[in-house]
Design a protein around this motif. Structure first.
Motif, PDB file in Angstrom:
ATOM      1  N   TYR A 609     -13.189   3.126   4.334  1.00  0.00           N
ATOM      2  CA  TYR A 609     -12.049   2.144   5.717  1.00  0.00           C
ATOM      3  C   TYR A 609     -10.866   2.299   4.844  1.00  0.00           C
ATOM      4  CZ  TYR A 609     -15.847  -0.435   6.538  1.00  0.00           C
ATOM      5  OH  TYR A 609     -18.240  -0.563   6.981  1.00  0.00           O
ATOM      6  N   THR A 610     -10.395   2.519   6.801  1.00  0.00           N
ATOM      7  CA  THR A 610      -8.815   2.574   6.059  1.00  0.00           C
ATOM      8  C   THR A 610      -7.990   1.241   6.135  1.00  0.00           C
ATOM      9  OG1 THR A 610      -8.445   1.664   7.925  1.00  0.00           O
ATOM     10  CG2 THR A 610      -8.186   4.574   7.831  1.00  0.00           C
ATOM     11  N   ASP A 611      -7.231   0.855   5.425  1.00  0.00           N
ATOM     12  CA  ASP A 611      -6.198  -0.364   5.593  1.00  0.00           C
ATOM     13  C   ASP A 611      -5.874  -1.041   6.849  1.00  0.00           C
ATOM     14  OD1 ASP A 611      -6.038  -0.219   2.408  1.00  0.00           O
ATOM     15  OD2 ASP A 611      -4.066   0.748   1.700  1.00  0.00           O
ATOM     16  N   HIS A 612      -5.706   0.075   7.566  1.00  0.00           N
ATOM     17  CA  HIS A 612      -5.367  -1.289   8.942  1.00  0.00           C
ATOM     18  C   HIS A 612      -6.991  -1.820   9.145  1.00  0.00           C
ATOM     19  CE1 HIS A 612      -6.218  -0.804  13.277  1.00  0.00           C
ATOM     20  NE2 HIS A 612      -5.003  -1.455  13.810  1.00  0.00           N
ATOM     21  N   PHE A 613      -8.005  -1.039   8.858  1.00  0.00           N
ATOM     22  CA  PHE A 613      -9.404  -1.944   9.167  1.00  0.00           C
ATOM     23  C   PHE A 613      -9.332  -2.366   8.451  1.00  0.00           C
ATOM     24  CE2 PHE A 613     -14.005  -1.870   9.228  1.00  0.00           C
ATOM     25  CZ  PHE A 613     -14.310  -2.064  10.713  1.00  0.00           C
ATOM     26  N   LEU A 614      -8.966  -2.846   7.602  1.00  0.00           N
ATOM     27  CA  LEU A 614      -9.857  -3.857   6.569  1.00  0.00           C
ATOM     28  C   LEU A 614      -8.913  -4.692   6.629  1.00  0.00           C
ATOM     29  CD1 LEU A 614     -10.097  -2.143   2.993  1.00  0.00           C
ATOM     30  CD2 LEU A 614     -11.981  -3.183   4.058  1.00  0.00           C
ATOM     31  N   GLY A 615      -7.797  -4.422   6.537  1.00  0.00           N
ATOM     32  CA  GLY A 615      -6.551  -6.026   7.296  1.00  0.00           C
ATOM     33  C   GLY A 615      -6.383  -6.783   6.330  1.00  0.00           C
ATOM     34  N   SER A 616      -6.619  -6.234   4.826  1.00  0.00           N
ATOM     35  CA  SER A 616      -6.560  -6.984   3.861  1.00  0.00           C
ATOM     36  C   SER A 616      -5.580  -6.054   2.846  1.00  0.00           C
ATOM     37  CB  SER A 616      -8.038  -7.623   3.074  1.00  0.00           C
ATOM     38  OG  SER A 616      -7.848  -7.971   1.754  1.00  0.00           O
ATOM     39  N   ILE A 617      -4.384  -7.613   2.312  1.00  0.00           N
ATOM     40  CA  ILE A 617      -3.626  -6.982   0.687  1.00  0.00           C
ATOM     41  C   ILE A 617      -4.659  -7.176  -0.284  1.00  0.00           C
ATOM     42  CG2 ILE A 617      -1.863  -7.745  -0.199  1.00  0.00           C
ATOM     43  CD1 ILE A 617      -0.587  -9.385   2.359  1.00  0.00           C
ATOM     44  N   LEU A 618      -5.103  -8.035  -0.265  1.00  0.00           N
ATOM     45  CA  LEU A 618      -6.468  -7.996  -1.323  1.00  0.00           C
ATOM     46  C   LEU A 618      -7.215  -6.742  -1.643  1.00  0.00           C
ATOM     47  CD1 LEU A 618      -7.197 -11.458  -2.177  1.00  0.00           C
ATOM     48  CD2 LEU A 618      -4.841 -11.158  -2.302  1.00  0.00           C
ATOM     49  N   GLY A 619      -7.545  -5.780  -0.514  1.00  0.00           N
ATOM     50  CA  GLY A 619      -8.649  -5.031  -0.458  1.00  0.00           C
ATOM     51  C   GLY A 619      -7.398  -3.828  -0.376  1.00  0.00           C
ATOM     52  N   ARG A 620      -6.184  -3.652  -0.879  1.00  0.00           N
ATOM     53  CA  ARG A 620      -5.371  -2.318  -0.243  1.00  0.00           C
ATOM     54  C   ARG A 620      -6.346  -1.161  -1.398  1.00  0.00           C
ATOM     55  NH1 ARG A 620       0.111  -2.373   0.999  1.00  0.00           N
ATOM     56  NH2 ARG A 620       0.391  -0.779  -1.028  1.00  0.00           N
ATOM     57  N   TYR A 621      -6.725  -0.015  -0.542  1.00  0.00           N
ATOM     58  CA  TYR A 621      -6.997   1.093  -1.503  1.00  0.00           C
ATOM     59  C   TYR A 621      -5.208   1.209  -2.643  1.00  0.00           C
ATOM     60  CZ  TYR A 621      -7.920   5.602  -2.867  1.00  0.00           C
ATOM     61  OH  TYR A 621      -8.454   6.859  -3.345  1.00  0.00           O
ATOM     62  N   ASP A 622      -4.859   1.261  -2.748  1.00  0.00           N
ATOM     63  CA  ASP A 622      -3.884   1.294  -4.295  1.00  0.00           C
ATOM     64  C   ASP A 622      -3.773   0.054  -4.645  1.00  0.00           C
ATOM     65  OD1 ASP A 622      -1.795  -0.641  -2.583  1.00  0.00           O
ATOM     66  OD2 ASP A 622      -0.389   1.229  -1.964  1.00  0.00           O
ATOM     67  N   GLY A 623      -4.603  -1.739  -3.921  1.00  0.00           N
ATOM     68  CA  GLY A 623      -4.592  -2.022  -5.033  1.00  0.00           C
ATOM     69  C   GLY A 623      -3.306  -2.568  -5.581  1.00  0.00           C
ATOM     70  N   ASN A 624      -2.232  -2.253  -5.096  1.00  0.00           N
ATOM     71  CA  ASN A 624      -0.746  -3.044  -5.043  1.00  0.00           C
ATOM     72  C   ASN A 624      -0.817  -4.394  -4.840  1.00  0.00           C
ATOM     73  OD1 ASN A 624       1.638  -2.817  -6.150  1.00  0.00           O
ATOM     74  ND2 ASN A 624       2.592  -1.895  -4.144  1.00  0.00           N
ATOM     75  N   VAL A 625      -1.496  -5.461  -5.210  1.00  0.00           N
ATOM     76  CA  VAL A 625      -1.348  -6.384  -4.485  1.00  0.00           C
ATOM     77  C   VAL A 625      -0.531  -7.370  -4.577  1.00  0.00           C
ATOM     78  CG1 VAL A 625      -2.818  -8.881  -4.387  1.00  0.00           C
ATOM     79  CG2 VAL A 625      -4.495  -6.562  -4.701  1.00  0.00           C
ATOM     80  N   TYR A 626      -0.178  -7.911  -5.970  1.00  0.00           N
ATOM     81  CA  TYR A 626       0.920  -8.898  -6.006  1.00  0.00           C
ATOM     82  C   TYR A 626       2.302  -8.757  -4.889  1.00  0.00           C
ATOM     83  CZ  TYR A 626      -2.678 -10.155  -8.951  1.00  0.00           C
ATOM     84  OH  TYR A 626      -3.125 -10.666 -10.029  1.00  0.00           O
ATOM     85  N   PRO A 627       2.621  -7.154  -5.496  1.00  0.00           N
ATOM     86  CA  PRO A 627       4.541  -7.213  -4.664  1.00  0.00           C
ATOM     87  C   PRO A 627       3.895  -7.505  -2.849  1.00  0.00           C
ATOM     88  CG  PRO A 627       4.098  -5.373  -5.965  1.00  0.00           C
ATOM     89  CD  PRO A 627       2.633  -6.397  -5.770  1.00  0.00           C
ATOM     90  N   LYS A 628       2.712  -7.243  -2.613  1.00  0.00           N
ATOM     91  CA  LYS A 628       2.657  -7.060  -1.329  1.00  0.00           C
ATOM     92  C   LYS A 628       2.393  -8.323  -0.533  1.00  0.00           C
ATOM     93  CE  LYS A 628       3.638  -2.759  -0.768  1.00  0.00           C
ATOM     94  NZ  LYS A 628       4.664  -1.696   0.530  1.00  0.00           N
ATOM     95  N   LEU A 629       1.878  -9.046  -1.730  1.00  0.00           N
ATOM     96  CA  LEU A 629       1.229 -10.728  -1.024  1.00  0.00           C
ATOM     97  C   LEU A 629       2.651 -11.064  -0.833  1.00  0.00           C
ATOM     98  CD1 LEU A 629      -2.050 -12.230  -3.259  1.00  0.00           C
ATOM     99  CD2 LEU A 629      -1.195 -11.683  -0.675  1.00  0.00           C
ATOM    100  N   TYR A 630       3.434 -11.171  -1.942  1.00  0.00           N
ATOM    101  CA  TYR A 630       5.150 -11.679  -1.949  1.00  0.00           C
ATOM    102  C   TYR A 630       5.831 -11.041  -0.722  1.00  0.00           C
ATOM    103  CZ  TYR A 630       9.033 -13.236  -3.790  1.00  0.00           C
ATOM    104  OH  TYR A 630      10.423 -13.975  -3.683  1.00  0.00           O
ATOM    105  N   GLU A 631       5.566 -10.384  -0.685  1.00  0.00           N
ATOM    106  CA  GLU A 631       6.218  -9.626   0.834  1.00  0.00           C
ATOM    107  C   GLU A 631       5.990  -9.835   2.149  1.00  0.00           C
ATOM    108  OE1 GLU A 631       6.523  -4.837   0.215  1.00  0.00           O
ATOM    109  OE2 GLU A 631       6.073  -5.052   2.333  1.00  0.00           O
ATOM    110  N   GLU A 632       4.779  -9.747   1.760  1.00  0.00           N
ATOM    111  CA  GLU A 632       3.846 -10.971   3.126  1.00  0.00           C
ATOM    112  C   GLU A 632       4.507 -12.284   4.211  1.00  0.00           C
ATOM    113  OE1 GLU A 632       2.077  -9.023   5.039  1.00  0.00           O
ATOM    114  OE2 GLU A 632       1.942 -10.191   7.008  1.00  0.00           O
TER     115      GLU A 632
END
Ligand SMILES: Cc1cc2nc3c(=O)[nH]c(=O)nc-3n(C[C@H](O)[C@H](O)[C@H](O)COP(=O)(O)OP(=O)(O)OC[C@H]3O[C@@H](n4cnc5c(N)ncnc54)[C@H](O)[C@@H]3O)c2cc1C
Ligand SMILES: Cc1cc2nc3c(=O)[nH]c(=O)nc-3n(C[C@H](O)[C@H](O)[C@H](O)COP(=O)(O)OP(=O)(O)OC[C@H]3O[C@@H](n4cnc5c(N)ncnc54)[C@H](O)[C@@H]3O)c2cc1C
Ligand SMILES: [Ca+2]
Lengths: 664, 664
Positions: A609-632
């Motif tokens: 699944y692409t990150d686009h399809f997943l549509g989830s910050i928690l499920g990002r392929y790269d696992g870079n969760v916290y900075p992206k949650l914050y940004e969002e």
């Protein structure tokens, strides 16, 4: 692809060839290649952005969906995509839209129930989207009971027309997707009335809106039925309400493949067997099972990746804390869902084959397998959609607080998925249909009638009614024959027990009704057996690729043994296994969790699944969760201003004790 | 009250005094009277309208909540409402708002952890809402593991201040309700650092925003964390993110009831026992259990009424179809939830008593019951919130397609309720705490230590480990002693089995971790026993009113026997009952469903919910579902125009095959 990969250490642990597993998951190299290409096409095109859905108003949301649907169609035409590619592309756009009903229900209904001339005329238009169609069956008062629909189609021999009419409020069509604002046409189900006589429910092609200005045609009232579960979710769809006030359509717009009305108003059956209609139902339900594996795998992908990123408790000497995926409770909730995603994928694949098989047979006028196929698809639709809806919500909870944010993708996935438990047959109603079929099958046991397909195991009733499991060690529970015997014995014994209890009732109908809760459980047991046995078939077939077979065996074991644990009461009360054997099964289950653990992230990577399809910050392929949650977070409209709208009117006067004079 | 009553025939069937049941449900005549008055006050005031929530944008939604909160406070002051009345009024306003945290967390935290002088200063302001406070514990990186919080509060002896600081991204406060846009103050949890030494997590009162212009104070960054599950739901709340850049607060803003920092920077324990802090936790979790019964009963009320209105299938000779509430599958899904609502109500009432009891004991420096009380409230919080979240969604499914509309009230009820499974302790983490307590208790069995409260049954371990049930007829399953024995034996045997298996592990920690999935099940069994036994206590006490006792007995039986059915594997594998006895239990369960059926509508009427509070067209008191559903649909913004926004840009060009040149 990505710059950092916080999950690299997880990926390095994998003991199998992920690329090979991607092919197995997709079903074939060709299927993989098409999915992969289409999902990237969508993901890389900013026109298909979907991260802003949660904050759009209904109107903006809907308009945006109209744009995406048009743009998708434009791309499909420009790129001359095949039907397969186009359908994948729509799938990855991942937004319910009128096109789903147009392609998924309107066209198949005409195909299945229309004559060749009707195909010629209507499908030609529909394939080019010169008309847009929906499927208008359900009414305000009737959904499950299709035979109770109230809309009438009265034949007028004078004008050679049908008069479509909504005689009551409850006869208003209600729910059809694409109806509310977009469709130009509909297949409308209505009672055929000729000369005062009611011939039951039939399908009619009715034009709803002008092709010039899109206004509803005279006598037709249409609207949207309002907001549904979730934010974006299914609210991109215009589920509609529709009333007819004596609307006339030409006689040749009744779908006449099976029954016809002649110019003289005679109702006649064609020589095409009625059973053909079931073909469409099998087709639609088979796609629902395959969608279940997609939705569940998507949620599982998010939960597995995030569980590997998230650390909580257990730090020793200031080292990193424990990844929550290492907690056994987390594993015992998550890994059965991972296993279910694979199980549903394989049973869906098999259903696709079954549909082709039954289609061939129908064309050869062979109907004997139809009841079994029908029960099987109905049951699998019910089983997989229920498990998927529950599974998505469990994955959300497995992500702790952050799973409650829309940016996790999971709330919206749940909200958009969950009606699958209701449409195309309410799941409980479907289980009762399966149960009816099982009771019939049981009543024929010993009559010498050959049992086929998914009921073949009942042929061995004598053995299955009295066998005891020979499992002696935890290891034994890995052997397919032991698993199958336990599941077969349980399913059969539950069914036979129901049949016995029914026979004690004053009459079979009364007995069936009284015992229907038990019957639904027997139906579930039968369906779980089907899924388990198709999973076993899969791992017993050819599977190429380093380590794949081991992983799939482990998942198959997890699927079966976690069900055994969940339904232990049934296995024990019917004497299929002993408490000691149940304890061994649990032991095996724990060791299978340990086996899957290092492969978990790779096993969800295999969904591709692409990150686009997943549509989830928690499920990002790269696992870079916290900075992206914050940004969002900062993108929420509430953050447009530091001091919120309403502070001066409603907060300040309260703090300053000046509410008495405030305008509230 | 209403003009038509489509459910009158159902109400006439009731075999008990509904008015008397309302008192039992409320807990006392006084409690009934307050609830009744407050709910009508809210329902009759157009300022508290909530039917438009689903279509408001986030900003409009939030602003509207600010208005309602201010208006509610104004009314509370004007009408000089008591604390009890005020809290009921807020409850019936039924919209998450910053006031929930102000009254429910900020004030109790100061009360529980602050000194008398701190009470004097801060509570005085807070009670008048001259300041608004929130509870800032959770961070982006830490929720469950409170001891792992990263925010620091470093004592500066020079200025006699603490410096509050967010050293990392993951130390950002994340989730606190009321923080994002409204709160002027917060209780902030941070690591106390004195002279380089870390004294662990403590609470500090920190001013966040200027009382003049509401701007965040220097060094403070605050925002909203974005959209959450559902439409309206919890999005009326400004869950927030907060970062500190070396923010200074006076030393006396550390909550110093239990530990203190002196002017010289010495860290000292007061003579107030640390255990006092648990009092607040017990208080908060007790309110959560009571909220669970409210939320579940609300969903059940909707599903029961609609199931009595909805008819589907089974029409004989053109007569009316069967009410879906008459289908046994519907009953077997719905009535256990009805029974659970009552069960949770009574156990919640008992928890209120327990909280008062423990408070008295704490004040008398008696701490012996604390571990048991703590385990019990943690477990009941977990049990009731999980069952309620699942139950609401089941009620939604029980309403078929129409349950998926926001106008059914159920989607939003689910979305707003479900975080209760996560906040105030993740439900799985809590079960493991209960399990830890159970293992400790089991290890002390036979040591002569007196077991009290909800563990008293373990005192009879010898009997419970080897007894077999004496149930011989379905009727026997109504006897409380048989039920209790079966539930006690199951709970104890599961716990003892876990303890045995743990003892086989290399060390207890490792064993606990390996077996944690089993341990969580043992904890659930223990908690279910508590609920069952409190229900039994209730029906064995005084209950006035015609027919009440019979109904409550039936519900108690349904609660217990449906659990027995659901967890049958545990009862059978531990040998507490036999398969034959299980079959008798099922038989009894069916007859109890039949007994409750004619009383079902009256049993939900006893909750005394107004149509305003229910917020559900399907659950309307008068059962006038279809016309109102129809009416409601037209209010959707999409119906503002017949031809939708976007038709000209995106639909017409598609139909006319002119997409190539369209701007999409
Ligand atoms: C998102 C969504 C999209 C939809 N799209 C379309 C569409 O495009 N076109 C269309 O025509 N329709 C559509 N529908 C309607 C859908 O097909 C129906 O909602 C569905 O068939 C269920 O019927 P119902 O709503 O009447 O449920 P009901 O039958 O009213 O179910 C209510 C309850 O009664 C129980 N029940 C009913 N009958 C029995 C029985 N005999 N025995 C035991 N229990 C019973 C059910 O289990 C359920 O618990 C859609 C619905 C949804 C939610
Ligand atoms: C709507 C909402 C409102 C909130 N309001 C507030 C508020 O006002 N103030 C505030 O301070 N906070 C608030 N919170 C935060 C809330 O308290 C936390 O989300 C909660 O404590 C759960 O912690 P977590 O999110 O870190 O979950 P995690 O601990 O990250 O859980 C993730 C998963 O790991 C599992 N897990 C974690 N530890 C263990 C373990 N030791 N053993 C086994 N499994 C484990 C969990 O079971 C779960 O499945 C709110 C949250 C929500 C959703
Ligand atoms: Ca005995």
């Amino acid at each position: 692809m990505e710059e950092v990969d916080h999950l690299a250490h997880e990926r390095n642990k994998a003991q199998f060839d992920v690329e090979a597993m991607k092919i197995v998951w997709a079903g074939s190299r060709h299927a993989f290649e098409v999915s992969d290409r289409m999902s990237r096409l969508v993901a890389s095109d900013p026109a298909f952005r979907k991260d802003n859905r949660a904050t759009l108003s209904r109107k903006e949301l809907f308009k945006n969906t109209l744009r995406k649907a048009a743009y998708a169609w434009k791309r499909i035409v420009e790129l001359r995509l095949s039907e397969e590619e186009a359908s994948k592309l729509r799938f990855f756009v991942d937004e319910p839209a009128y096109t789903d009903l147009h392609w998924g229900m309107f066209i198949p209904a005409i195909k299945g129930q229309g004559t060749d001339e009707q195909h010629q005329k209507w499908l030609t238009l529909a394939y080019k989207m010169q008309i847009i169609g929906c499927y208008a069956q359900t009414e305000l008062g009737h959904g499950s009971n299709v035979q109770g629909l109230e809309t009438t189609a009265t034949f007028d021999p004078k004008s050679d027309e049908f008069i479509i009419h909504s005689p009551t409020l409850t006869s208003s069509k209600w729910w059809p997707g694409g109806l509310g604002k977009v469709s130009t046409h509909a297949v409308v189900y209505a009672r055929l009335i000729i000369d005062g006589r009611d011939h039951g429910v039939h399908g009619f092609i009715v034009q709803l809106r002008s092709l010039d200005d899109h206004l509803p045609l005279p006598g037709i009232t249409i609207g949207d039925i309002g907001m549904k579960f979730g934010n974006g979710a299914y609210n991109t769809m215009d589920n509609g309400v529709l009333q007819f006030n004596h609307v006339r359509i030409p006689r040749n717009q009744m779908l006449m493949r099976v029954s016809q009305v002649t110019r003289e108003g005679k109702y006649v059956q064609s020589d095409v067997p009625r059973q053909l209609v079931y073909g469409t139902m099998v087709y639609v339900r088979q796609t629902i099972v395959s969608d279940a594996s997609c939705a569940l795998s998507r949620a599982v992908c998010v939960a597995v990746r995030y569980s590997a990123v998230r650390r909580q408790f257990g730090s020793q000497d200031g080292g990193p804390e424990t990844q929550v995926i290492d907690y056994k409770t987390q594993q015992s909730r998550l890994f059965p869902l991972l296993a279910s995603a694979y199980a549903f994928r394989f049973v869906g694949e098999w259903l696709k084959w079954l549909y082709m098989d039954v289609t061939k047979r129908l064309q050869a006028n062979e109907f004997s397998t139809l009841p079994e196929v029908h029960a099987c698809t109905a049951g699998l639709k019910s089983l997989t959609t229920t498990a998927t809806a529950d599974g998505i919500e469990e994955c959300r909870k497995l992500c702790g607080g952050h799973g409650y944010l829309c940016s996790s993708g999971l709330p919206e996935l749940f909200a958009v998925y969950v009606p699958a438990c209701t449409y195309e047959g309410d799941n409980t109603v479907l289980l009762l249909q399966v149960a009816r079929f099982l009771m019939k099958t049981v009543s024929q046991l010993g009559s010498g009638k050959q049992l086929v397909g998914t009921t073949a195991y009942m042929q061995r009733a004598e053995h299955l009614m009295q066998c005891t499991s020979d499992v002696r060690s935890a290891e034994d529970w890995l052997k397919p024959s032991f698993i199958l015997e336990a599941f077969e014995a349980r399913a059969l014994r539950l069914a036979v027990a129901c049949a016995k209890n029914i026979s004690k009732a004053p009459n079979p109908e009364e007995g069936f009704s009284q015992l229907s809760a038990d019957l639904a459980e027997a139906a579930v047991a039968h369906c779980q057996l089907i899924v388990v046995s198709k999973f076993i078939d899969k791992i017993q077939g050819d599977i190429d690729g380093m380590g794949l077979k081991e992983q799939l065996q482990a998942l198959c074991g997890i699927y079966a043994l976690s069900l055994l644990h969940k339904h232990l009461g049934e296995f024990l009360s019917t004497g299929c296994i002993t408490p000691k054997q149940a304890a061994l099964a649990n032991e095996k289950l724990r060791s299978l969790y340990a086996k899957v653990r290092p492969n978990a992230v790779a096993l969800v990577d295999a969904f591709n699944y692409t990150d686009h399809f997943l549509g989830s910050i928690l499920g990002r392929y790269d696992g870079n969760v916290y900075p992206k949650l914050y940004e969002e977070a900062w993108k929420d409209p509430l953050n447009d201003s530091v001091v919120p709208d309403g502070y001066h009117e409603y907060v300040r006067p309260l703090l300053k004790q000046q509410l008495r004079t405030a305008k509230l």
